[in-house]
Design an enzyme around this catalytic site. Structure first.
Site, PDB file in Angstrom:
ATOM      1  N   ASN A 172      42.940  42.031  44.067  1.00  0.00           N
ATOM      2  CA  ASN A 172      41.796  41.484  43.775  1.00  0.00           C
ATOM      3  C   ASN A 172      41.268  40.592  44.812  1.00  0.00           C
ATOM      4  OD1 ASN A 172      39.494  40.384  42.816  1.00  0.00           O
ATOM      5  ND2 ASN A 172      40.052  40.073  40.811  1.00  0.00           N
ATOM      6  N   GLY A 186      33.304  42.179  35.902  1.00  0.00           N
ATOM      7  CA  GLY A 186      32.613  42.116  37.331  1.00  0.00           C
ATOM      8  C   GLY A 186      31.866  43.354  37.543  1.00  0.00           C
ATOM      9  N   HIS A 211      38.355  49.579  35.099  1.00  0.00           N
ATOM     10  CA  HIS A 211      39.768  49.181  35.762  1.00  0.00           C
ATOM     11  C   HIS A 211      40.434  47.853  34.950  1.00  0.00           C
ATOM     12  CE1 HIS A 211      36.235  46.249  36.558  1.00  0.00           C
ATOM     13  NE2 HIS A 211      37.379  45.096  36.750  1.00  0.00           N
ATOM     14  N   HIS A 255      43.466  45.046  34.770  1.00  0.00           N
ATOM     15  CA  HIS A 255      43.792  43.524  35.395  1.00  0.00           C
ATOM     16  C   HIS A 255      45.342  43.542  35.040  1.00  0.00           C
ATOM     17  CE1 HIS A 255      39.771  42.013  36.526  1.00  0.00           C
ATOM     18  NE2 HIS A 255      39.510  42.918  35.540  1.00  0.00           N
TER      19      HIS A 255
END
EC number: 2.7.7.53
Length: 168
Positions: free
Chosen positions: A59, A123, A129, A131
Site C-alpha cells: 500500500n 478507498g 481488494h 488488506h
C-alpha cells in the site's frame, strides 16, 4: 496553592511526506490504480507478487509499515463478482502475505479484511481488494492520537524490495 493552567497547543510543524503528492495529483481520468498496476511491470508500483488471477502490492498510503493489498486483475466491485479461481487465489495470497510479513517484520498480530463500498471505508470502492496490516503492541503512537498523521519508519521502496525477496 496556585492553580496553573496548561492549555494544549497543537504542534503545527509540517510532517514531510513527499510520496503523498502522487496521491494528491493522482490519476483524475477515473483510471483504477489496481487495474494499472496489475497490468504493468514497474518496480515503482510496489507490486510484490503476481499470481494467475490476483496480485499483491504494498500500500502506497499505509496504515502501518508493510501494509499489503491483495486484488484481482479483473475490475470487480464486490466479492460476489469474483469467480471461484479468483476467490481461492486471493485467500491463498492473503495467507501467504501474512507468512511473508511474519518472516520479514515479525509483527505480533494482523488486521486482515475487506472494506466493501465507500460507506465501509473503501478507498477504491469499485475494485475489490483485501488488506493485510501487520500490527505491533503500541504501534499507534502519539502522532495519530494528537494530530492525525501516521509514522511509517521505512521507505516504501525498501520495504517492497524486502518483501519481494522474502516472497521468493
Amino acid at each position: 496553592m496556585s492553580a496553573e493552567r496548561h492549555d494544549y497547543v497543537a504542534d503545527t510543524r509540517p510532517v514531510w511526506a513527499p510520496w503523498r503528492i502522487d496521491y494528491i495529483r493522482g490519476p483524475k481520468s477515473g483510471e483504477c490504480f489496481f487495474c494499472v498496476k496489475g497490468a504493468r511491470d514497474c518496480l515503482g508500483d510496489h507490486v510484490i507478487y503476481k499470481g494467475r488471477h490476483a496480485f499483491v502490492l504494498l500500500n502506497d498510503y499505509p496504515y502501518n509499515s508493510g501494509h499489503l493489498l491483495v486484488a484481482p486483475y479483473r475490475h470487480l466491485a464486490t466479492m460476489g463478482e469474483l469467480n471461484a479461481d479468483e476467490r481461492a487465489e486471493m485467500m491463498d495470497l492473503l495467507i501467504q502475505a501474512q507468512a511473508v510479513l511474519s518472516a520479514v517484520m515479525q509483527p505480533q498480530a494482523f488486521n486482515v479484511g475487506f472494506n466493501v463500498g465507500e460507506a465501509a471505508g473503501a478507498g477504491v470502492k469499485d475494485h475489490i481488494h483485501g488488506h493485510v496490516v501487520p500490527r505491533w503492541q503500541g504501534d499507534t503512537n502519539f502522532m495519530p492520537v494528537l494530530g492525525g498523521p501516521r509514522v511509517v519508519p521505512e521507505a516504501l521502496d525498501a520495504t517492497a524490495e524486502l518483501l519481494r525477496q522474502a516472497w521468493k
